[in-house]
Scaffold this active site. Structure first.
Site, PDB file in Angstrom:
ATOM      1  N   ASP A 122       0.849  -1.187   0.000  1.00 27.11           N
ATOM      2  CA  ASP A 122       0.000   0.000   0.000  1.00 27.11           C
ATOM      3  C   ASP A 122       0.885   1.237   0.000  1.00 27.11           C
ATOM      4  O   ASP A 122       1.590   1.499   0.968  1.00 27.11           O
ATOM      5  CB  ASP A 122      -0.907  -0.009   1.243  1.00 27.11           C
ATOM      6  N   HIS A 129      -4.146  14.068   0.220  1.00 29.65           N
ATOM      7  CA  HIS A 129      -4.614  13.185   1.291  1.00 29.65           C
ATOM      8  C   HIS A 129      -3.603  13.172   2.438  1.00 29.65           C
ATOM      9  O   HIS A 129      -3.965  13.340   3.604  1.00 29.65           O
ATOM     10  CB  HIS A 129      -4.820  11.773   0.741  1.00 29.65           C
ATOM     11  N   ARG A 138      -1.613  15.122  13.231  1.00 33.79           N
ATOM     12  CA  ARG A 138      -0.456  15.861  13.789  1.00 33.79           C
ATOM     13  C   ARG A 138      -0.536  17.304  13.317  1.00 33.79           C
ATOM     14  O   ARG A 138       0.153  17.706  12.382  1.00 33.79           O
ATOM     15  CB  ARG A 138       0.870  15.277  13.260  1.00 33.79           C
ATOM     16  N   GLU A 193     -11.297   4.143   1.230  1.00 37.44           N
ATOM     17  CA  GLU A 193     -10.203   4.900   0.624  1.00 37.44           C
ATOM     18  C   GLU A 193     -10.280   4.721  -0.885  1.00 37.44           C
ATOM     19  O   GLU A 193     -10.231   3.603  -1.387  1.00 37.44           O
ATOM     20  CB  GLU A 193      -8.830   4.429   1.149  1.00 37.44           C
TER      21      GLU A 193
HETATM   22 CA    CA Z   1      -4.456   2.618   1.650  1.00 35.94          CA
END
Ligand code: CA
Length: 424
Positions: A122, A129, A138, A193
Site C-alpha cells: 500500500d 490526502h 499531527r 479509501e
Molecule cells: Ca491505503
C-alpha cells in the site's frame, strides 16, 4: 507506450453493446479479468467487451488458462494479444462466427478477483490526502520531511483482498478515547479509501532492481481499489510501525484490469510543483517526465440501505483524478520498490494510496470529507453520515477520456458493510 491501430476511435465491434457511447468497455479498452459461468468451479480468463465477457481460451488466441501466467507475458507478446483481440472483435472480422460462441452476458457470470494476488503493497502517493490527514493526526507537523523524497509505502495483507460485490463485516479492535483506557469495540469510524490498484505483470529476480526506464514493462494494468479503514483503530495503533488491524480486515478490487496498453492515449507529463525537490536520479527518466502520469477520472458513490430499499440511486460524494492527486508515478513506484533488490511477482498488487484532489470536495475518504467526523454529509432522503453505517455500500467508478480518443472505463468496485456477528 505507443498508440496504434487498436486505439483508433473509429473502430466498431460486431458486439453491438461495445459501440454504445457510454459503455466502459468499447473495443479500444479490452481489459482482462476472471469469470466463471453458473455451475462451473474453474476460473476462466475473460475480456470485457460491451456488456459481454469473451472467454479468452475459446478464441484460440492463447493456451493460457492462468491469469498470472498471462500477465507475465513479455510486453511484445502482450501487445500482440491485444492486436489480435482487437482485430477479431472488429466489425466484419472473420472470427465473428466462432467467437460468438465464446461470449457470455457479463451480468450472468460470476466475476472474481482478476488474478491470484501475491503480495500487496500500500503506497501513499496522494499528497493532498497525506497533507490533510497529517493535519488531523499531527496538526503541527502534517507532511513529514521524507514525503517529497521517498514514495512512502508499507506491506499490506493480500489474503483479505475481496472481489467486488463481496460483503464484509464491521471490524472490532482496540479503541482509545483521549481521556479513557483502551477498550475492545466495534469501529465507530469505518471509512473507505479511493485508490487505484496497480498490477505487476513480469516480475524481477531477487537482488536485481528494475530501472525506471523499463519499469512500465513490468506493469500489467490498473483496477479500482477501495482500501477500507477503521480510523479510530488506526489513530491508536499506527505509531511507530504504521497501520495494522485498522486496514487488513478488507480491501475491495474491481474485476477488470485495464491494461497499460489501453491507457496509452491518456498519459500526462509528470511535473513537480515549483520549489519541490526533483526526484533522485533512480526515480527520474525522460519518459517519466514526458508522460509518467495517467489521467483517470474517479468518482465515489454511497448508497445506504434505506436508499436502496426506497429505490434512491447511489449518491456521488467525491470526484477526483489520479494525475492531479498523485505525487509519484506508477513507474517511480516500481523502481523504488525494487531498488533494494526486492523481488516482485506476477499478480502483486500496489495500492496507490488515497487519491484525494486538491479541493475539499475531491477528498478520497470520509475522514477528509467530514473533517474527522466534525461535519456530516447529507444523503438524498435526509440521512446524515460522518462515517459508514451498517448497510452502506460504496461504489468506485473511473474513466479516461481525451479529445480524439474513445472514452474507456474501469467498471465498478463495490461492496456493502454488514453488521458484525456477536463475539463468541
Ligand atoms: Ca491505503
Amino acid at each position: 507506450m505507443t498508440i496504434d491501430a487498436s486505439h483508433d476511435p473509429a473502430l466498431q465491434s460486431w458486439v453491438e453493446s461495445a459501440n454504445a457511447a457510454d459503455t466502459d468497455f468499447p473495443i479500444q479498452n479490452l481489459p482482462f479479468g476472471r469469470f466463471r459461468p453458473a455451475g462451473h468451479d474453474e476460473w476462466r480468463i475473460g475480456v470485457a467487451i460491451g456488456d459481454q465477457v469473451l472467454d479468452l481460451r475459446a478464441t484460440g488466441l492463447t493456451d493460457h488458462t492462468d491469469m498470472n501466467r498471462l500477465m507475465a507475458l513479455a510486453p511484445d507478446e502482450r501487445r500482440a494479444l491485444r492486436r489480435s483481440l482487437s482485430a477479431g472483435l472488429q466489425w466484419g472480422s472473420a472470427q465473428e462466427k466462432a467467437w460468438r460462441a465464446a461470449l457470455f452476458v457479463a451480468s450472468s457470470v460470476e466475476l472474481g478477483l482478476p488474478c491470484r494476488i501475491g503480495d500487496y503493497t500500500d503506497f501513499y502517493v496522494g499528497i493532498h490526502h497525506a497533507t490533510t490527514v497529517g493535519t488531523l493526526f499531527r496538526p503541527d507537523n502534517p507532511l513529514l520531511p521524507n514525503y517529497k523524497w521517498v514514495p512512502i509505502g508499507y506491506h499490506g495483507r493480500a489474503s483479505t483482498i475481496l472481489a467486488s460485490g463481496q460483503p464484509f463485516t464491521r471490524p472490532r479492535g482496540q479503541l482509545k478515547a483521549a481521556d479513557a483506557a483502551p477498550r475492545l469495540a466495534l469501529t465507530q469510524r469505518l471509512d473507505f479509501e479511493l485508490e487505484l490498484g496497480l498490477f505487476i505483470g513480469r516480475g524481477n529476480r531477487l537482488g536485481e532492481a528494475i530501472p525506471i526506464t523499463s519499469a512500465e514493462e513490468h506493469l500489467f494494468g490498473i483496477a479500482l481499489f477501495n482500501d477500507w479503514s477503521a480510523r479510530d483503530m488506526q489513530a491508536w495503533e499506527y505509531q511507530p510501525l504504521g497501520p495494522f488491524l485498522s486496514k487488513n480486515f478488507a480491501s475491495t478490487v474491481s474485476p477488470w484490469i485495464v491494461t497499460m496498453e489501453a491507457l496509452a492515449p491518456f498519459r500526462r507529463p509528470f511535473v513537480r510543483p515549483e520549489g519541490d525537490p526533483q526526484p533522485l536520479p533512480y526515480l527520474d527518466s525522460e519518459a517519466n517526465r514526458h508522460a509518467g502520469a495517467i489521467d483517470i477520472e474517479l468518482e465515489v458513490r454511497l448508497q445506504s440501505r434505506a436508499m436502496r430499499e426506497s429505490g434512491i440511486p447511489a449518491h456521488c460524494i467525491s470526484r477526483s483524478n489520479f494525475a492531479d492527486a498523485a505525487y509519484w508515478t506508477a513507474a517511480q513506484l516500481v523502481a523504488h520498490h525494487t531498488v533494494n533488490g526486492c523481488a516482485l511477482t506476477s499478480g502483486d498488487l500496489f495500492g496507490s494510496g488515497t487519491l484525494s484532489g486538491p479541493r475539499p470536495d475531491q477528498a478520497g475518504s470520509l475522514l477528509e470529507l467530514t473533517q474527522a467526523g466534525k461535519q456530516t454529509i447529507t444523503l438524498p432522503g435526509g440521512e446524515v453520515r460522518s462515517f459508514l453505517e451498517d448497510g452502506d455500500s460504496i461504489a468506485l467508478v473511473g474513466n479516461c477520456s481525451r479529445a480524439g480518443f474513445r472514452r474507456i472505463g474501469f467498471g465498478r468496485c463495490e461492496a456493502t458493510v454488514e453488521p458484525s456477528p456477536a463475539m463468541g
